[in-house]
Design a protein around this motif. Structure first.
Motif, PDB file in Angstrom:
ATOM      1  N   LEU A 465       0.879  -1.180   0.000  1.00  0.00           N
ATOM      2  CA  LEU A 465       0.000   0.000   0.000  1.00  0.00           C
ATOM      3  C   LEU A 465       0.906   1.217   0.000  1.00  0.00           C
ATOM      4  O   LEU A 465       1.514   1.550   1.010  1.00  0.00           O
ATOM      5  CB  LEU A 465      -0.899  -0.048   1.229  1.00  0.00           C
ATOM      6  CG  LEU A 465      -1.729  -1.338   1.239  1.00  0.00           C
ATOM      7  CD1 LEU A 465      -2.049  -1.792   2.629  1.00  0.00           C
ATOM      8  CD2 LEU A 465      -2.970  -1.166   0.394  1.00  0.00           C
ATOM      9  N   CYS A 489     -11.213   1.887   5.599  1.00  0.00           N
ATOM     10  CA  CYS A 489     -10.648   0.541   5.420  1.00  0.00           C
ATOM     11  C   CYS A 489     -11.375  -0.449   6.332  1.00  0.00           C
ATOM     12  O   CYS A 489     -11.411  -0.262   7.543  1.00  0.00           O
ATOM     13  CB  CYS A 489      -9.157   0.546   5.738  1.00  0.00           C
ATOM     14  SG  CYS A 489      -8.488  -1.141   5.807  1.00  0.00           S
ATOM     15  N   PRO A 490     -11.962  -1.513   5.755  1.00  0.00           N
ATOM     16  CA  PRO A 490     -12.718  -2.455   6.601  1.00  0.00           C
ATOM     17  C   PRO A 490     -11.841  -3.492   7.293  1.00  0.00           C
ATOM     18  O   PRO A 490     -12.341  -4.478   7.830  1.00  0.00           O
ATOM     19  CB  PRO A 490     -13.659  -3.126   5.586  1.00  0.00           C
ATOM     20  CG  PRO A 490     -12.930  -3.062   4.300  1.00  0.00           C
ATOM     21  CD  PRO A 490     -12.072  -1.835   4.318  1.00  0.00           C
ATOM     22  N   ALA A 491     -10.521  -3.252   7.288  1.00  0.00           N
ATOM     23  CA  ALA A 491      -9.625  -4.251   7.880  1.00  0.00           C
ATOM     24  C   ALA A 491      -8.600  -3.620   8.817  1.00  0.00           C
ATOM     25  O   ALA A 491      -7.574  -4.249   9.120  1.00  0.00           O
ATOM     26  CB  ALA A 491      -8.925  -5.033   6.764  1.00  0.00           C
ATOM     27  N   VAL A 493      -6.327  -1.451   8.493  1.00  0.00           N
ATOM     28  CA  VAL A 493      -4.956  -1.356   7.972  1.00  0.00           C
ATOM     29  C   VAL A 493      -4.339   0.009   8.316  1.00  0.00           C
ATOM     30  O   VAL A 493      -3.168   0.092   8.679  1.00  0.00           O
ATOM     31  CB  VAL A 493      -4.945  -1.600   6.448  1.00  0.00           C
ATOM     32  CG1 VAL A 493      -3.589  -1.243   5.836  1.00  0.00           C
ATOM     33  CG2 VAL A 493      -5.288  -3.056   6.149  1.00  0.00           C
ATOM     34  N   TYR A 494      -5.149   1.052   8.199  1.00  0.00           N
ATOM     35  CA  TYR A 494      -4.613   2.408   8.400  1.00  0.00           C
ATOM     36  C   TYR A 494      -4.922   2.904   9.805  1.00  0.00           C
ATOM     37  O   TYR A 494      -6.079   2.926  10.223  1.00  0.00           O
ATOM     38  CB  TYR A 494      -5.222   3.378   7.372  1.00  0.00           C
ATOM     39  CG  TYR A 494      -4.926   2.952   5.952  1.00  0.00           C
ATOM     40  CD1 TYR A 494      -3.706   3.253   5.354  1.00  0.00           C
ATOM     41  CD2 TYR A 494      -5.849   2.206   5.227  1.00  0.00           C
ATOM     42  CE1 TYR A 494      -3.427   2.836   4.065  1.00  0.00           C
ATOM     43  CE2 TYR A 494      -5.574   1.787   3.941  1.00  0.00           C
ATOM     44  CZ  TYR A 494      -4.362   2.106   3.365  1.00  0.00           C
ATOM     45  OH  TYR A 494      -4.079   1.683   2.093  1.00  0.00           O
ATOM     46  N   CYS A 514      -4.612  -6.584   5.273  1.00  0.00           N
ATOM     47  CA  CYS A 514      -5.367  -6.214   4.065  1.00  0.00           C
ATOM     48  C   CYS A 514      -6.180  -7.392   3.504  1.00  0.00           C
ATOM     49  O   CYS A 514      -5.657  -8.498   3.347  1.00  0.00           O
ATOM     50  CB  CYS A 514      -4.390  -5.698   3.005  1.00  0.00           C
ATOM     51  SG  CYS A 514      -5.186  -5.240   1.470  1.00  0.00           S
ATOM     52  N   VAL A 515      -7.452  -7.131   3.208  1.00  0.00           N
ATOM     53  CA  VAL A 515      -8.306  -8.169   2.616  1.00  0.00           C
ATOM     54  C   VAL A 515      -8.524  -7.933   1.109  1.00  0.00           C
ATOM     55  O   VAL A 515      -9.417  -8.522   0.507  1.00  0.00           O
ATOM     56  CB  VAL A 515      -9.662  -8.292   3.356  1.00  0.00           C
ATOM     57  CG1 VAL A 515      -9.456  -8.761   4.788  1.00  0.00           C
ATOM     58  CG2 VAL A 515     -10.465  -6.992   3.324  1.00  0.00           C
ATOM     59  N   HIS A 516      -7.690  -7.081   0.518  1.00  0.00           N
ATOM     60  CA  HIS A 516      -7.665  -6.864  -0.939  1.00  0.00           C
ATOM     61  C   HIS A 516      -8.996  -6.334  -1.479  1.00  0.00           C
ATOM     62  O   HIS A 516      -9.384  -6.654  -2.599  1.00  0.00           O
ATOM     63  CB  HIS A 516      -7.298  -8.161  -1.679  1.00  0.00           C
ATOM     64  CG  HIS A 516      -5.913  -8.653  -1.385  1.00  0.00           C
ATOM     65  ND1 HIS A 516      -5.227  -9.498  -2.230  1.00  0.00           N
ATOM     66  CD2 HIS A 516      -5.072  -8.437  -0.336  1.00  0.00           C
ATOM     67  CE1 HIS A 516      -4.038  -9.784  -1.715  1.00  0.00           C
ATOM     68  NE2 HIS A 516      -3.925  -9.150  -0.551  1.00  0.00           N
ATOM     69  N   CYS A 517      -9.692  -5.497  -0.688  1.00  0.00           N
ATOM     70  CA  CYS A 517     -10.993  -5.000  -1.161  1.00  0.00           C
ATOM     71  C   CYS A 517     -10.837  -3.833  -2.130  1.00  0.00           C
ATOM     72  O   CYS A 517     -11.740  -3.540  -2.894  1.00  0.00           O
ATOM     73  CB  CYS A 517     -11.862  -4.594   0.017  1.00  0.00           C
ATOM     74  SG  CYS A 517     -11.298  -3.110   0.882  1.00  0.00           S
ATOM     75  N   LYS A 518      -9.693  -3.134  -2.070  1.00  0.00           N
ATOM     76  CA  LYS A 518      -9.353  -1.986  -2.934  1.00  0.00           C
ATOM     77  C   LYS A 518     -10.065  -0.686  -2.554  1.00  0.00           C
ATOM     78  O   LYS A 518      -9.994   0.298  -3.310  1.00  0.00           O
ATOM     79  CB  LYS A 518      -9.617  -2.284  -4.426  1.00  0.00           C
ATOM     80  CG  LYS A 518      -9.162  -3.654  -4.899  1.00  0.00           C
ATOM     81  CD  LYS A 518      -7.674  -3.760  -4.995  1.00  0.00           C
ATOM     82  CE  LYS A 518      -7.210  -5.115  -5.449  1.00  0.00           C
ATOM     83  NZ  LYS A 518      -7.564  -5.449  -6.803  1.00  0.00           N
ATOM     84  N   THR A 519     -10.751  -0.660  -1.420  1.00  0.00           N
ATOM     85  CA  THR A 519     -11.445   0.563  -1.025  1.00  0.00           C
ATOM     86  C   THR A 519     -10.489   1.752  -0.969  1.00  0.00           C
ATOM     87  O   THR A 519     -10.801   2.845  -1.455  1.00  0.00           O
ATOM     88  CB  THR A 519     -12.108   0.358   0.359  1.00  0.00           C
ATOM     89  OG1 THR A 519     -12.972  -0.765   0.275  1.00  0.00           O
ATOM     90  CG2 THR A 519     -12.902   1.582   0.787  1.00  0.00           C
ATOM     91  N   CYS A 520      -9.309   1.546  -0.377  1.00  0.00           N
ATOM     92  CA  CYS A 520      -8.392   2.675  -0.176  1.00  0.00           C
ATOM     93  C   CYS A 520      -7.918   3.263  -1.503  1.00  0.00           C
ATOM     94  O   CYS A 520      -7.753   4.470  -1.629  1.00  0.00           O
ATOM     95  CB  CYS A 520      -7.196   2.231   0.674  1.00  0.00           C
ATOM     96  SG  CYS A 520      -6.361   0.770   0.056  1.00  0.00           S
ATOM     97  N   TRP A 531      -2.729   0.766  -4.462  1.00  0.00           N
ATOM     98  CA  TRP A 531      -2.745  -0.641  -4.043  1.00  0.00           C
ATOM     99  C   TRP A 531      -1.949  -1.443  -5.061  1.00  0.00           C
ATOM    100  O   TRP A 531      -2.325  -1.515  -6.236  1.00  0.00           O
ATOM    101  CB  TRP A 531      -4.186  -1.155  -3.969  1.00  0.00           C
ATOM    102  CG  TRP A 531      -4.316  -2.496  -3.307  1.00  0.00           C
ATOM    103  CD1 TRP A 531      -4.632  -2.734  -2.001  1.00  0.00           C
ATOM    104  CD2 TRP A 531      -4.118  -3.782  -3.913  1.00  0.00           C
ATOM    105  NE1 TRP A 531      -4.640  -4.084  -1.754  1.00  0.00           N
ATOM    106  CE2 TRP A 531      -4.323  -4.756  -2.908  1.00  0.00           C
ATOM    107  CE3 TRP A 531      -3.774  -4.224  -5.184  1.00  0.00           C
ATOM    108  CZ2 TRP A 531      -4.217  -6.125  -3.130  1.00  0.00           C
ATOM    109  CZ3 TRP A 531      -3.650  -5.582  -5.418  1.00  0.00           C
ATOM    110  CH2 TRP A 531      -3.877  -6.520  -4.413  1.00  0.00           C
TER     111      TRP A 531
HETATM  112 FE1  SF4 Z   1      -7.863  -1.806   3.671  1.00  0.00          FE
HETATM  113 FE2  SF4 Z   1      -7.133  -1.002   1.218  1.00  0.00          FE
HETATM  114 FE3  SF4 Z   1      -6.601  -3.495   1.989  1.00  0.00          FE
HETATM  115 FE4  SF4 Z   1      -9.130  -2.780   1.538  1.00  0.00          FE
HETATM  116  S1  SF4 Z   1      -7.454  -2.873   0.026  1.00  0.00           S
HETATM  117  S2  SF4 Z   1      -8.379  -3.956   3.264  1.00  0.00           S
HETATM  118  S3  SF4 Z   1      -9.080  -0.627   2.227  1.00  0.00           S
HETATM  119  S4  SF4 Z   1      -5.774  -1.623   2.877  1.00  0.00           S
END
Ligand code: SF4
Length: 544
Positions: A465, A489-491, A493-494, A514-520, A531
């Motif tokens: 990231l 971020c739903p995990a 991370v930040y 990180c759950v690889h959702c790409k929200t950030c 990402w």
């Molecule tokens: Fe958090 Fe970004 Fe990972 Fe989603 S992709 S879990 S928002 S760091």
């Protein structure tokens, strides 16, 4: 650096529903046309399906077109929808809309309740059966371009690099995988697809893409609800944001629940995970989940812009399919059937291009015509202005959406859209509004939920990231938006440390969550988060 090069005819980046549909159709068409083509599918997940997440009530149209006997051929259907309704929540009550009162997009009788992750495994077996090579555990890190700017393949991520960028004893440089045709099927906000769209200006004639965030949990509950499907609207979003919840009954007393919120709400303190937890505290949800236990957790972004937000999906040496192309019916909350169809249509186009001898932009552009003549396009055309209307106002959204539904999409015009990240209201460093507390039984904090996602990453690797301008976080974002990354971020991370006394404020990135959702990558107001693919790991969404 010496890199090994692997050459194939067709390279598919991403073993999701669209990528595998492409590969299977391509192999079939090549066989029919007497073409011998080596087709390779790569996926960043270490096991197939581990990074595939969906609700999912699937419209079987796409898969049945490719596999008319899927049902008797072991396709993993959990169960079929036997009962459906729309639940409208106020804070303490629910109103049920059933039968003719249930909005048509949410009528799902007979549709298949599935695990998208299990579907991907089944499709991968079918792909291998027609001669396609499928390699999990290979993440495409960058696009390889030829002398004329054509796409000639991808470079996979280097393995065995330390946090500080040194080569470790297990260092293995990424491979250059070259192909006449590269198909990007990376799913939502694919990192290579994003690069390609930017490099080739593929979205210059489109609306910007907008997304929602879906947060999902699987529960083991006390009663059997297999086949029951409910969608919820109203509380806790009201008219502050577009979105709602789902409740899908699975066999063995399992329940798939999820909450989807569009990202164009403009609230910099919005927390997608917390909103889903709050939703579970509604009396109707409590009653369902009482005495049950959490089994799995996951999150992903969902492209919502529709037809007008799709980029150009072809060019010299490449095609884009599935969620990466934005084929998603937001009104029905369904995209799997469209992803499969877009993959199959792209494959038919590509096979015809190979017959002519060139996978050039001119040949691959025939995809547009094929797509426009398909049921997938017709479905998306009818709702082409749906989300735009809701971005304007909820009243306008319901009016325009209702009229479009009545008139089958005949209302003329193309409504515009604003990007999610441009819609935040500047809020200064105001403290986020009150959030639900987590009791550890019905509601869970982010770290507990991350545990249930199975996500894990090697700690000693470069952070995937990337924040290109960290000063922006301290010098502008705190004052203007209150550092929304710590909320969206739903995990977890930040983490924002505001500093104290001599200690400067700073951003901590717990990348291994990180759950690889790409929200950030989408939601940062300054687009200051990139990402990139990590060297491996990520969530384990088997059964999700
Ligand atoms: Fe958090 Fe970004 Fe990972 Fe989603 S992709 S879990 S928002 S760091």
């Amino acid at each position: 650096m010496e890199r090994e090069t692997l050459e194939v005819d067709v390279l598919v980046v991403g073993a999701g529903p669209a990528g595998l549909a492409f590969a299977i159709q391509m192999a079939r068409d090549c066989q029919e046309k007497g073409l011998e083509k080596a087709i390779l599918v790569l996926d960043k997940a270490e096991e197939l399906g581990h990074h595939t997440l969906s609700g999912a009530v699937m419209d079987p149209r796409g898969i049945l077109e490719m596999f008319p006997h899927a049902e008797t051929d072991g396709f993993p259907i959990d169960t079929k929808v036997s009962d459906d309704a729309m639940w409208w929540f106020s804070k303490a009550k629910k109103r049920v809309f059933k039968g003719a009162l249930c909005p048509p997009p949410f009528r799902n009788q007979g549709k298949w309740i599935i695990s998208a992750s299990s579907m991907v495994k089944w499709m991968a077996e079918k792909a291998e059966a027609v001669g396609v090579e499928v390699y999990p555990g290979f993440a495409a890190a960058e696009i390889l371009y030829g002398d004329k700017g054509e796409v000639v393949g991808v470079r996979t991520v280097d393995q065995g690099v330390s946090k500080s960028g040194e080569k470790k004893s297990n260092f293995q440089p990424g491979y250059d995988i070259k192909a006449e045709l590269t198909v990007f099927a990376e799913g939502t906000r694919g990192s290579c697809t994003k690069q390609l769209i930017r490099d080739k200006k593929l979205d210059e004639n489109s609306n910007p893409q907008i997304w929602s965030v879906g947060v999902k949990e699987i529960w083991k509950i006390k009663k059997d609800m297999a086949g029951q499907v409910y969608h919820t609207g109203g509380w806790p979003l009201g008219n502050k944001a577009y979105g709602g919840g789902w409740i899908y009954g699975l066999p063995d007393n399992r329940l798939s629940i999820g909450f989807v919120t569009a990202m164009d709400h403009g609230d910099a303190s919005f927390d997608y995970h917390a909103k889903m937890q709050e939703w579970k505290t509604h009396p109707a949800m409590r009653e369902l989940l009482e005495g049950g236990e959490l089994v799995k957790y996951g999150a992903k972004t969902i492209p919502e812009g529709g037809l007008h937000s799709m980029p150009r999906c072809w060019g010299d040496g490449f095609m884009i399919v599935g969620d990466s192309a934005g084929v998603m019916n937001t009104q029905r909350l369904k995209g799997l059937h469209l992803s499969i169809k877009s993959g199959a249509l792209a494959a038919q186009t590509a096979a015809e291009a190979f017959v002519t001898g060139a996978v050039s932009a001119a040949e691959l552009s025939r995809f547009d015509q094929k797509f426009e003549q398909s049921w997938a396009y017709q479905e998306l055309y009818k709702i082409r202005n749906f989300r735009q209307a809701f971005q304007k106002s909820f009243t306008w959204g319901f009016l325009r959406g209702g009229l479009d539904m009545l008139l089958g999409g005949r209302l003329p015009g193309k409504l515009g859209l604003q990007s999610d990240h441009e819609r935040y209201t500047k809020c200064g460093d105001k403290i986020a509004e009150e959030r639900p507390t987590f009791d550890g039984k019905l509601t869970f904090d982010k770290l507990t939920d991350v545990y249930f996602s199975g996500s894990i990453h090697e700690e000693d690797q470069p952070c995937h990231l990337v924040v290109p301008d960290p000063d922006l976080c301290v010098n502008r974002c705190t004052a203007e938006y209150g550092n929304p990354c710590q909320h969206f971020c739903p995990a977890a991370v930040y983490e924002w440390d505001p500093g104290e006394g001599e200690k400067a404020a700073s951003l901590m990135i717990n990348a291994s969550n990180c759950v690889h959702c790409k929200t950030c990558d989408i939601a940062d107001p300054y687009q200051n988060i990139e990402w990139l693919v990590p060297e491996g790991g990520g969530p384990v969404y088997s059964g999700m």
